[in-house]
Design a protein around this motif. Sequence first.
Motif, PDB file in Angstrom:
ATOM      1  N   ALA A  20       0.894  -1.218   0.086  1.00  0.00           N
ATOM      2  CA  ALA A  20      -0.102  -0.147   0.238  1.00  0.00           C
ATOM      3  C   ALA A  20       0.909   1.343   0.096  1.00  0.00           C
ATOM      4  O   ALA A  20       1.848   1.275   0.717  1.00  0.00           O
ATOM      5  N   LEU A  21       0.822   2.323  -0.877  1.00  0.00           N
ATOM      6  CA  LEU A  21       1.499   3.502  -0.867  1.00  0.00           C
ATOM      7  C   LEU A  21       0.537   4.679  -1.287  1.00  0.00           C
ATOM      8  O   LEU A  21      -0.120   4.367  -2.491  1.00  0.00           O
ATOM      9  N   SER A  22       0.784   5.562  -0.833  1.00  0.00           N
ATOM     10  CA  SER A  22      -0.124   6.849  -1.196  1.00  0.00           C
ATOM     11  C   SER A  22       0.744   8.105  -0.120  1.00  0.00           C
ATOM     12  O   SER A  22       1.390   7.760   0.639  1.00  0.00           O
ATOM     13  N   MET A  23       0.072   9.356  -0.855  1.00  0.00           N
ATOM     14  CA  MET A  23       0.758  10.583  -0.069  1.00  0.00           C
ATOM     15  C   MET A  23       0.488  10.457   1.476  1.00  0.00           C
ATOM     16  O   MET A  23       0.839  11.144   2.462  1.00  0.00           O
ATOM     17  N   LEU A  24      -0.630   9.638   1.685  1.00  0.00           N
ATOM     18  CA  LEU A  24      -1.394   9.247   3.126  1.00  0.00           C
ATOM     19  C   LEU A  24      -0.636   8.308   3.826  1.00  0.00           C
ATOM     20  O   LEU A  24      -0.723   7.867   4.932  1.00  0.00           O
ATOM     21  N   ASN A  25       0.037   7.360   3.160  1.00  0.00           N
ATOM     22  CA  ASN A  25       0.542   6.102   3.684  1.00  0.00           C
ATOM     23  C   ASN A  25       1.982   5.923   3.136  1.00  0.00           C
ATOM     24  O   ASN A  25       1.966   5.314   1.881  1.00  0.00           O
ATOM     25  N   THR A  26       2.765   6.526   3.569  1.00  0.00           N
ATOM     26  CA  THR A  26       4.423   6.417   3.029  1.00  0.00           C
ATOM     27  C   THR A  26       5.084   5.644   3.860  1.00  0.00           C
ATOM     28  O   THR A  26       6.293   5.667   3.786  1.00  0.00           O
ATOM     29  N   GLY A  27       4.687   4.741   4.536  1.00  0.00           N
ATOM     30  CA  GLY A  27       5.423   3.561   5.354  1.00  0.00           C
ATOM     31  C   GLY A  27       6.511   2.810   4.651  1.00  0.00           C
ATOM     32  O   GLY A  27       7.497   2.470   4.849  1.00  0.00           O
ATOM     33  N   ALA A  28       6.357   2.513   3.238  1.00  0.00           N
ATOM     34  CA  ALA A  28       7.017   1.708   2.451  1.00  0.00           C
ATOM     35  C   ALA A  28       8.209   2.614   1.980  1.00  0.00           C
ATOM     36  O   ALA A  28       9.327   1.976   1.499  1.00  0.00           O
ATOM     37  N   LEU A  29       8.141   3.741   2.043  1.00  0.00           N
ATOM     38  CA  LEU A  29       9.153   4.716   1.650  1.00  0.00           C
ATOM     39  C   LEU A  29      10.671   4.681   2.132  1.00  0.00           C
ATOM     40  O   LEU A  29      11.512   4.535   1.370  1.00  0.00           O
ATOM     41  N   GLU A  30      10.585   4.516   3.330  1.00  0.00           N
ATOM     42  CA  GLU A  30      11.965   4.512   4.149  1.00  0.00           C
ATOM     43  C   GLU A  30      12.786   3.247   3.965  1.00  0.00           C
ATOM     44  O   GLU A  30      13.937   3.226   3.608  1.00  0.00           O
ATOM     45  N   GLU A  31      12.181   2.094   3.993  1.00  0.00           N
ATOM     46  CA  GLU A  31      13.183   0.944   3.915  1.00  0.00           C
ATOM     47  C   GLU A  31      12.631   0.128   2.563  1.00  0.00           C
ATOM     48  O   GLU A  31      13.572  -0.628   1.906  1.00  0.00           O
ATOM     49  N   LEU A  32      11.450  -0.498   2.473  1.00  0.00           N
ATOM     50  CA  LEU A  32      10.918  -1.465   1.394  1.00  0.00           C
ATOM     51  C   LEU A  32      11.020  -0.789   0.039  1.00  0.00           C
ATOM     52  O   LEU A  32      11.898  -1.711  -0.855  1.00  0.00           O
TER      53      LEU A  32
END
Length: 170
Positions: A20-32
Amino acid sequence: SGASARADEGVRARALCQPALSMLNTGALEELLPLCEKEGVGVVPYQLLQGGMLTGKYRRGQEAPAGSRLAEKPEWMKPFTDETYDVIERCAAEAAAEGVTMTQHALRWALAQPGVVSALVGVKREEQIDEAAGAVRGRRPKKNAARTGAQKESVRDGVFDRQHPLARGL
């Protein structure tokens, strides 16, 4: 086995990651996403519009529009906090500055992230397909996005060609 046969023939196995990825859900940006890019794993995110939150239909202090996901299935929605509205309003301002819709801006943002090779966009109405396609219309593919001959034939001005056999039914 199939894997050893592919290795013997020099064919590299392909892998995809679907966060899941959006401007409201950026959890994957840092490591994944950096890991996927480093390892050659394509990223095909979903929830890019966060259930319609990044389409412009929801405004601070206003009721949810009839027929919207928030009106129909509120339990499916991320909570609307001040921080959420701040991101929605930032998306709206950036979209306006870019001369595109919020939907198009949110999709362009997701497609520009490291390792993202495609995206899953859910729609309710046919015109939403055209709006989503407008996010990439006229844009050149990323430098690292290798294309086969068949893929080149299926792309017109950066938009998936609806006449391609894989697009039947759209």
